[in-house]
Scaffold this motif. Sequence first.
Motif, PDB file in Angstrom:
ATOM      1  N   GLY A  55       1.638   1.448 -12.017  1.00 45.81           N
ATOM      2  CA  GLY A  55       2.263   2.695 -12.440  1.00 45.81           C
ATOM      3  C   GLY A  55       3.525   2.965 -11.650  1.00 45.81           C
ATOM      4  N   ASN A  56       3.536   4.091 -10.943  1.00 45.90           N
ATOM      5  CA  ASN A  56       4.696   4.456 -10.126  1.00 45.90           C
ATOM      6  C   ASN A  56       4.606   3.916  -8.706  1.00 45.90           C
ATOM      7  N   ASP A  57       3.561   3.176  -8.399  1.00 43.33           N
ATOM      8  CA  ASP A  57       3.374   2.649  -7.055  1.00 43.33           C
ATOM      9  C   ASP A  57       3.870   1.205  -6.959  1.00 43.33           C
ATOM     10  N   LEU A  58       4.669   0.962  -5.942  1.00 43.74           N
ATOM     11  CA  LEU A  58       5.134  -0.385  -5.598  1.00 43.74           C
ATOM     12  C   LEU A  58       4.823  -0.542  -4.121  1.00 43.74           C
ATOM     13  N   ALA A  59       3.865  -1.402  -3.777  1.00 39.83           N
ATOM     14  CA  ALA A  59       3.349  -1.407  -2.406  1.00 39.83           C
ATOM     15  C   ALA A  59       3.145  -2.814  -1.880  1.00 39.83           C
ATOM     16  N   LEU A  60       3.341  -2.939  -0.560  1.00 42.49           N
ATOM     17  CA  LEU A  60       2.993  -4.154   0.165  1.00 42.49           C
ATOM     18  C   LEU A  60       1.748  -3.855   0.986  1.00 42.49           C
ATOM     19  N   VAL A  61       0.749  -4.692   0.851  1.00 40.18           N
ATOM     20  CA  VAL A  61      -0.478  -4.556   1.640  1.00 40.18           C
ATOM     21  C   VAL A  61      -0.399  -5.578   2.770  1.00 40.18           C
ATOM     22  N   MET A  62      -0.453  -5.085   4.004  1.00 37.02           N
ATOM     23  CA  MET A  62      -0.220  -5.931   5.173  1.00 37.02           C
ATOM     24  C   MET A  62      -1.374  -5.838   6.154  1.00 37.02           C
ATOM     25  N   ASP A  63      -1.403  -6.802   7.076  1.00 31.89           N
ATOM     26  CA  ASP A  63      -2.357  -6.727   8.179  1.00 31.89           C
ATOM     27  C   ASP A  63      -2.118  -5.449   8.972  1.00 31.89           C
ATOM     28  N   LEU A  64      -3.180  -4.863   9.444  1.00 31.12           N
ATOM     29  CA  LEU A  64      -3.078  -3.670  10.275  1.00 31.12           C
ATOM     30  C   LEU A  64      -2.954  -4.095  11.734  1.00 31.12           C
ATOM     31  N   VAL A  65      -1.846  -3.719  12.361  1.00 30.72           N
ATOM     32  CA  VAL A  65      -1.623  -4.006  13.780  1.00 30.72           C
ATOM     33  C   VAL A  65      -1.913  -2.729  14.555  1.00 30.72           C
ATOM     34  N   ARG A  66      -2.870  -2.796  15.448  1.00 33.85           N
ATOM     35  CA  ARG A  66      -3.251  -1.600  16.211  1.00 33.85           C
ATOM     36  C   ARG A  66      -2.396  -1.533  17.475  1.00 33.85           C
ATOM     37  N   GLY A  67      -1.386  -0.697  17.395  1.00 30.19           N
ATOM     38  CA  GLY A  67      -0.464  -0.559  18.513  1.00 30.19           C
ATOM     39  C   GLY A  67       0.661   0.378  18.127  1.00 30.19           C
ATOM     40  N   THR A  68       1.847   0.073  18.600  1.00 26.11           N
ATOM     41  CA  THR A  68       3.009   0.914  18.332  1.00 26.11           C
ATOM     42  C   THR A  68       4.180   0.020  18.000  1.00 26.11           C
ATOM     43  N   ASP A  69       5.288   0.630  17.602  1.00 28.43           N
ATOM     44  CA  ASP A  69       6.476  -0.187  17.363  1.00 28.43           C
ATOM     45  C   ASP A  69       7.374  -0.171  18.594  1.00 28.43           C
ATOM     46  N   LEU A  70       8.305  -1.095  18.626  1.00 22.94           N
ATOM     47  CA  LEU A  70       9.152  -1.258  19.805  1.00 22.94           C
ATOM     48  C   LEU A  70      10.074  -0.066  20.001  1.00 22.94           C
ATOM     49  N   ARG A  71      10.491   0.586  18.917  1.00 16.05           N
ATOM     50  CA  ARG A  71      11.347   1.769  19.059  1.00 16.05           C
ATOM     51  C   ARG A  71      10.623   2.866  19.825  1.00 16.05           C
ATOM     52  N   THR A  72       9.344   3.061  19.525  1.00 13.96           N
ATOM     53  CA  THR A  72       8.583   4.091  20.233  1.00 13.96           C
ATOM     54  C   THR A  72       8.521   3.797  21.724  1.00 13.96           C
ATOM     55  N   ARG A  73       8.323   2.530  22.072  1.00  9.68           N
ATOM     56  CA  ARG A  73       8.282   2.184  23.495  1.00  9.68           C
ATOM     57  C   ARG A  73       9.651   2.394  24.139  1.00  9.68           C
TER      58      ARG A  73
ATOM     59  N   LEU B 102       3.910 -13.864   0.622  1.00 10.69           N
ATOM     60  CA  LEU B 102       2.511 -14.132   0.930  1.00 10.69           C
ATOM     61  C   LEU B 102       2.339 -15.439   1.697  1.00 10.69           C
ATOM     62  N   GLY B 103       3.350 -16.299   1.662  1.00 12.81           N
ATOM     63  CA  GLY B 103       3.231 -17.598   2.312  1.00 12.81           C
ATOM     64  C   GLY B 103       3.539 -17.591   3.791  1.00 12.81           C
ATOM     65  N   LEU B 104       4.043 -16.483   4.322  1.00  5.39           N
ATOM     66  CA  LEU B 104       4.384 -16.418   5.743  1.00  5.39           C
ATOM     67  C   LEU B 104       3.123 -16.174   6.565  1.00  5.39           C
TER      68      LEU B 104
ATOM     69  N   ALA C 202       1.380 -10.341   8.553  1.00  2.00           N
ATOM     70  CA  ALA C 202       1.126 -11.014   7.278  1.00  2.00           C
ATOM     71  C   ALA C 202       1.058 -10.020   6.129  1.00  2.00           C
ATOM     72  N   VAL C 203       1.672 -10.399   5.000  1.00  2.00           N
ATOM     73  CA  VAL C 203       1.555  -9.632   3.762  1.00  2.00           C
ATOM     74  C   VAL C 203       0.379 -10.201   2.978  1.00  2.00           C
ATOM     75  N   ARG C 204      -0.632  -9.377   2.723  1.00  2.00           N
ATOM     76  CA  ARG C 204      -1.842  -9.840   2.030  1.00  2.00           C
ATOM     77  C   ARG C 204      -1.726  -9.740   0.511  1.00  2.00           C
ATOM     78  N   ASP C 205      -0.988  -8.720   0.048  1.00  2.00           N
ATOM     79  CA  ASP C 205      -0.946  -8.505  -1.397  1.00  2.00           C
ATOM     80  C   ASP C 205       0.282  -7.665  -1.733  1.00  2.00           C
ATOM     81  N   LEU C 206       0.730  -7.773  -2.974  1.00  2.00           N
ATOM     82  CA  LEU C 206       1.780  -6.927  -3.515  1.00  2.00           C
ATOM     83  C   LEU C 206       1.199  -6.232  -4.729  1.00  2.00           C
ATOM     84  N   VAL C 207       1.363  -4.911  -4.767  1.00  2.00           N
ATOM     85  CA  VAL C 207       0.734  -4.117  -5.816  1.00  2.00           C
ATOM     86  C   VAL C 207       1.810  -3.429  -6.648  1.00  2.00           C
ATOM     87  N   VAL C 208       1.766  -3.621  -7.950  1.00  2.00           N
ATOM     88  CA  VAL C 208       2.592  -2.886  -8.904  1.00  2.00           C
ATOM     89  C   VAL C 208       1.628  -2.146  -9.820  1.00  2.00           C
TER      90      VAL C 208
END
Length: 420
Positions: A77-95, A60-62, A69-75
Amino acid sequence: MARKIGSRYTAHQILGRGSAGTVWLGEGPEGPVAVKILRDDLAADQELVGRFVQERTALLGLDHPHVVAVRDLVVDGNDLALVMDLVRGTDLRTRLNRERRLAPEAAVAITADIADGLAAAHAAGVVHRDVKPENVLLDMEGPIGPGGAHPALLTDFGVAKLIDTPRRTPERAAGRAPATKIIGTPDYLAPEIVEGLPPRAAVDIYALATVLYELLAGFTPFGGGHPGAVLRRHVTETVVPLPGIPEELWQLLVQCLAKAPASRLRAAELAARLREQLPGLAGIAPLEVDEPDSDETEPPAAPEEPAAPARDTPRRAAVSLVPGAPARDGANRDTHTSMRVPAPDELAGGARGTARAPRAAGAPRPGSARHRAEQRRRRLRLTLAAAATAVALAVAGYAATQSDPPSPTAPVRHGPGTGP
């Protein structure tokens, strides 16, 4: 279908799948977010869940413009999740899949952005461990940079470390040392990781230099073929120059692909040096080189190997090695793997001392039908040339035997007015 993630977030639709989990478009109290839900087997590992919580502060400090940016970490039940900023675009592999290679100016601009992000992470004591095109996002809503490149951001910090940390295996419970594993993507692994050394910041520099090489060439310097051969090349082979790029940029690449971690640049220095290169790269077209041929240490191809695919066919930059990964859309992103560290004799076996040289644009692949046809034409030309030479020599010899020089005992005829 919407899916609740903890008490604050809702996941609406899948954006992509990876080896560690699935990324969803979500909604939180502050607006749209990206939610990465880790695989069920990871969420069921209580030791990993504990480490996940321990890493919360570091992740969270980065905070940097070129880090997602990672906004939150959620634990939950069976869910383990990272909540991050939404980047509107694509990844470099796709390009890369779409364009195969980038113009040097755009490739260097993107790499400099990621080096800036790594510099901030390393200063905070965080090593990424899995730098690759799949983990680079391009912000299509950001300002256009040199070469038409959009701002690049590095994502998935901490995921490789979470998966990599030793767990309580049966061997460990019995007091025996478990077999050492390699965690990462084969094409981008630094030599020291292959040799079983702990990953430091220099492994990210090596991986980023590999990404830059791939952006320029369309293939990675040591990739292709069996994963074991890929790992061995990282340790035993040297990178082959790419024609058509400035010497100073090439030397920068070579330094960051050095086998010795201490020889590589630090991230901040790499970013600065790359940006110094940008003015001289303006207007240079993408390179024209073809992917190198398979290494001899890999299993031989069948005699009737099909011809090489068309140049515009996208190439997967790394081998998918996720055990039991189901076939699905986006499976080409499942490039994270766990492998045994090769023994020293395995690393030494079959070393050729230098990496496979890229073929000139349009050159046939050895073993292909086109290559065999060219070999036959070359042999025919050599045979005809040899036959013509033999005929010429025979004619010259025959002519020499038919000449009739004057006999030394024959009388000499003198012209009028000459004496005897």
